[in-house]
Structures are given as structure tokens and as C-alpha cells.
Design a protein around this motif. Structure first.
Motif, mmCIF file in Angstrom:
data_model
loop_
_atom_site.group_PDB
_atom_site.id
_atom_site.type_symbol
_atom_site.label_atom_id
_atom_site.label_comp_id
_atom_site.label_asym_id
_atom_site.label_seq_id
_atom_site.Cartn_x
_atom_site.Cartn_y
_atom_site.Cartn_z
ATOM 1 N N ALA A 45 8.600 20.533 -3.896
ATOM 2 C CA ALA A 45 9.543 19.454 -3.647
ATOM 3 C C ALA A 45 10.676 19.454 -4.666
ATOM 4 N N VAL A 46 10.350 19.726 -5.931
ATOM 5 C CA VAL A 46 11.383 19.766 -6.966
ATOM 6 C C VAL A 46 12.383 20.874 -6.670
ATOM 7 N N VAL A 47 11.871 22.063 -6.372
ATOM 8 C CA VAL A 47 12.748 23.202 -6.101
ATOM 9 C C VAL A 47 13.608 22.929 -4.867
ATOM 10 N N THR A 48 12.994 22.392 -3.822
ATOM 11 C CA THR A 48 13.736 22.118 -2.586
ATOM 12 C C THR A 48 14.818 21.075 -2.816
ATOM 13 N N ALA A 49 14.487 20.013 -3.568
ATOM 14 C CA ALA A 49 15.456 18.947 -3.814
ATOM 15 C C ALA A 49 16.649 19.447 -4.615
ATOM 16 N N VAL A 50 16.398 20.248 -5.656
ATOM 17 C CA VAL A 50 17.507 20.762 -6.461
ATOM 18 C C VAL A 50 18.347 21.734 -5.642
ATOM 19 N N GLY A 51 17.692 22.593 -4.844
ATOM 20 C CA GLY A 51 18.448 23.522 -4.008
ATOM 21 C C GLY A 51 19.340 22.815 -3.020
#
Length: 388
Positions: free
Chosen positions: A261-267
Motif C-alpha cells: 500500500a505504501v509503494v502504491t500510494a507513493v507511486g
């Protein structure tokens, strides 16, 4: 003036030395009146009086200097003091009857020598201190040698000499240790202050770096869509800078604590880039709140660099859990212009926000880049951090 533990320790030693001298003077004074009849039998009464006067002047003068300067007497005074003590012991061979040289303050020379031996704390050189103490011991042995007339007298004389040779070193080492502890305390306080200053500077750089980059892009971007995307990111960073300046706890960089979720949100924040996010294999990785914030800030800083410098035609952000389930890895690759990692000094973003900050959380950072072929950054943690 800032507090100094060394200065306080030095004052304590000075008060000890002055107290020893004044106590010796207080013990000598009553004996002068009671000793007059005995001293009248000596061959040199004027020399006896001069000895008392010299000892009194030295005791008072050095005690006064020590109290005024709040420092133990320096090497010059220490050498002079020992010279006077040795002279008084030698002169005492003619001014003090043999039967009064020990066990009485009529023969004050032994007490004066002991006081002097305990006041050599300012002599830093161990060899000089040993020479001065040895001089006192030899002069004392010569002074009490005539009192030895049998085994009992010999043991008493040895005990008197050992008192000087035991209490003198104890006082010297004790005073040296106290001052050294004060010095180390000052050094520790100075180190802590420098570390706190460095940490505050680091926190300031972390708080303003991404926000400054956002605002720079916001100013340089002309398209409406670009401005809209950057404004939302800039607002988040602005809130973090406000929190830092007001001393409050900064808001979380990302609401998610799951790695995927962190990676997806930042991307998603950088959808103006030709970015592909692949994070399905990181769905089961839970991150502590602090690590999730640091990781999101690091990825955002990396993507800001890509946006500003890479001129990439393709960007891939990939996250996955290790096969053994005890670690994870995030990679960011772009096919941009790249750079020479061996000849390039990392800026605040890479050095502080990415490498240094993630290292504090146990995340290893590897940056590989080839000119004209692109850059790959790998963020890896080999053990699963405890989620609080």
C-alpha cells in the motif's frame, strides 16, 4: 559562562588543599605556647623562631592564593613548598629536641611535610611528583633517624615515613582522578551538544528537503495538470514543515503501513511520470509506522530526482517480500540519463532522506547507475521489523 564540571572539580581540589593547610596551622598554633620551655633548651632559639614564622607564612600564603584563584597551587608553588618543607626538616635537627620530634606538634615539621605531600595535586608530571615526594621522604627519614634507639623506635619511624608515602600518593591520585572525571564530563557534555546540534540539523534537512523540491517544481511547472498534482504533494510537505517549526509531531507521510500500500500510494502521486508500480508480492509485509513514513519519504525523494533529472521514458517501482518471508525489497528503476556514482556527491535527498534515514531503520540502500542507460535503486531489509 556555561557550566564546567572540570572547573567545579578543580575548585573542590583547591578547597581541599587550602583546608589541609589551614588545619595544619590550627594544630601548630596551640603547641607554640606549650613548647616554649622545651624550645628554650635548643642552641639556636632564633632559628627556631624563624622556622615557625616561615612555616606559618607559607601555610597562610599558599592557602590564600589557592582560595583566591580557586585552583590548587601551581608547579612553581609546589616546588617552593617542598623546598621549604625539606629545609624545615633539616633545620629541625638543630631546633627540635630528639624526644619532641615525633608524637607532638612541638616538632611541627612532620605535620607540615605531610600537609605539603597532600597538596601536590597540580603537579601533572608523574616523575616530578615522585621526585618531590621522594625528597620529602628522604628529609623526613633524616629528621627522625636520631629518634631510633631500638626495634620499637624503628617500627615507629617506619610508620611515620609510610604515612607520608601512603597519604601523599592517595591525595595526588584522588585529586587527579576528580579533575579527570570533571574533564571527561565536560567532553561528554560537549559531545552530546554537538550530537544534538547535528541531529537537529539533520531533522531540519529532512523536514524541508522534499517540500523545497516540490515548491521548486511547482514554480517551474506551467501545465495545469502538473500544477494540480504538485500542489497536493506540496501541501503534505508544507504540513510537515509546519509541524517541525512548531515542535509538533509531523503528520504521517503515508496513511498505510502495508508495504504494498505504501509503494502504491507513493507511486500514484507521480502519475505524471511514465511509471509502472508492481507491488502485489508485498501484500503480506506489515511495516511499523515510523518505517512506513521513512520509506515513503525516501521513495518520494527518489521519484522527485527522477522527475527533475532523469529524463526517463520508463520508470518501474517494484516491491516484493523475500522468498523466506523474513525480509523485503523495493526497487526503483528508470531508463534515463544515469550518472557516475563514483564521481558524484550525493545531495541532501539521497544522502540524508534516503541512505542515512533508512539506515537508522535497518534498511540497506544500493544505488547503481550507468550513463545513458539509467539508474536502479534497491531498498532492502533482510529481517522483518517489529510492528508496534
Amino acid at each position: 559562562m556555561p557550566h564546567s564540571t572540570r572547573a567545579a572539580a578543580t575548585r573542590l581540589v583547591a578547597f581541599f588543599v587550602a583546608g589541609m593547610r589551614l588545619a595544619t596551622l590550627a594544630q601548630m598554633a596551640p603547641s607554640l605556647l606549650t613548647a616554649m620551655p622545651a624550645l628554650s633548651r635548643v642552641d639556636h632559639p632564633w632559628l627556631t623562631g624563624a622556622s615557625w614564622i616561615l612555616a606559618t607564612v607559607m601555610l597562610v600564603a599558599i592557602a590564600a592564593i589557592t582560595l583566591v584563584t580557586r585552583r590548587p597551587p601551581g608547579v612553581t608553588y609546589a616546588v617552593l613548598d617542598v623546598a621549604v618543607a625539606v629545609a624545615l626538616l633539616i633545620v629541625g635537627l638543630w631546633t627540635v629536641p630528639v624526644e619532641l620530634r615525633t608524637g607532638t606538634w612541638v616538632g611541627f615539621q612532620l605535620g607540615y611535610a605531610l600537609c605539603v605531600s597532600c597538596g601536590l595535586s597540580a603537579v601533572r608530571s608523574r616523575w616530578l611528583w615522585m621526585f618531590l615526594l621522594g625528597s620529602l621522604a628522604v628529609a623526613e627519614a633524616v629528621y627522625i633517624a636520631p629518634t631510633v634507639d631500638g626495634w620499637a623506635d624503628l617500627t615507629g619511624a617506619l610508620s611515620t615515613c609510610l604515612t607520608l608515602l601512603v597519604l601523599g600518593p592517595l591525595a595526588w591520585f584522588g585529586c587527579q582522578t576528580i579533575v579527570r572525571i570533571g574533564t571527561e564530563a565536560d567532553e561528554a557534555r560537549r559531545y552530546a551538544a554537538e550530537a544534538a546540534k547535528a541531529e537537529e540539523e539533520r531533522r531540519a534537512r529532512l523536514a524541508i528537503h522534499n517540500g523545497t523540491a516540490m515548491m521548486r517544481l511547482l514554480v517551474e511547472t506551467d501545465t495545469a495538470d502538473g500544477n494540480g498534482a504538485l500542489r497536493s504533494q506540496a501541501e503534505v510537505e508544507l504540513n510537515r514543515m509546519r509541524a517541525y517549526l512548531s515542535g509538533q509531531t509531523p503528520p504521517p507521510v503515508s496513511e498505510a503501513t502495508n508495504l504494498a500500500a505504501v509503494v502504491t500510494a507513493v507511486g500514484a502521486e507521480f502519475d505524471d511520470l511514465p511509471i509502472t508500480v508492481v507491488a502485489d508480492l508485498a501484500q503480506d509485509v506489515a511495516l511499523p509506522r515510523a518505517l512506513a513514513d521513512d520509506l515513503a519519504a525516501a521513495m518520494r525523494s527518489l521519484l522527485l530526482n527522477v522527475r527533475q533529472h532523469a529524463r526517463a521514458g520508463r520508470v518501474v517501482l517494484h516491491a516484493a517480500e523475500d522468498e523466506d518471508g523474513i525480509g523485503w525489497e523495493v526497487t526503483l528503476h528508470d531508463d534515463g540519463i544515469g550518472f557516475d556514482t563514483s564521481a558524484t556527491d550525493y545531495g541532501v535527498g539521497l544522502r540524508e532522506v534516503v541512505v542515512a534515514q533508512l539506515a537508522r531503520s535497518g534498511v540497506d540502500v544500493q544505488i547503481n547507475s550507468i550513463r545513458d542507460l539509467g539508474t536502479t535503486v534497491t531498498l532492502a531489509q533482510t529481517t522483518v521489523a517489529e510492528v508496534s
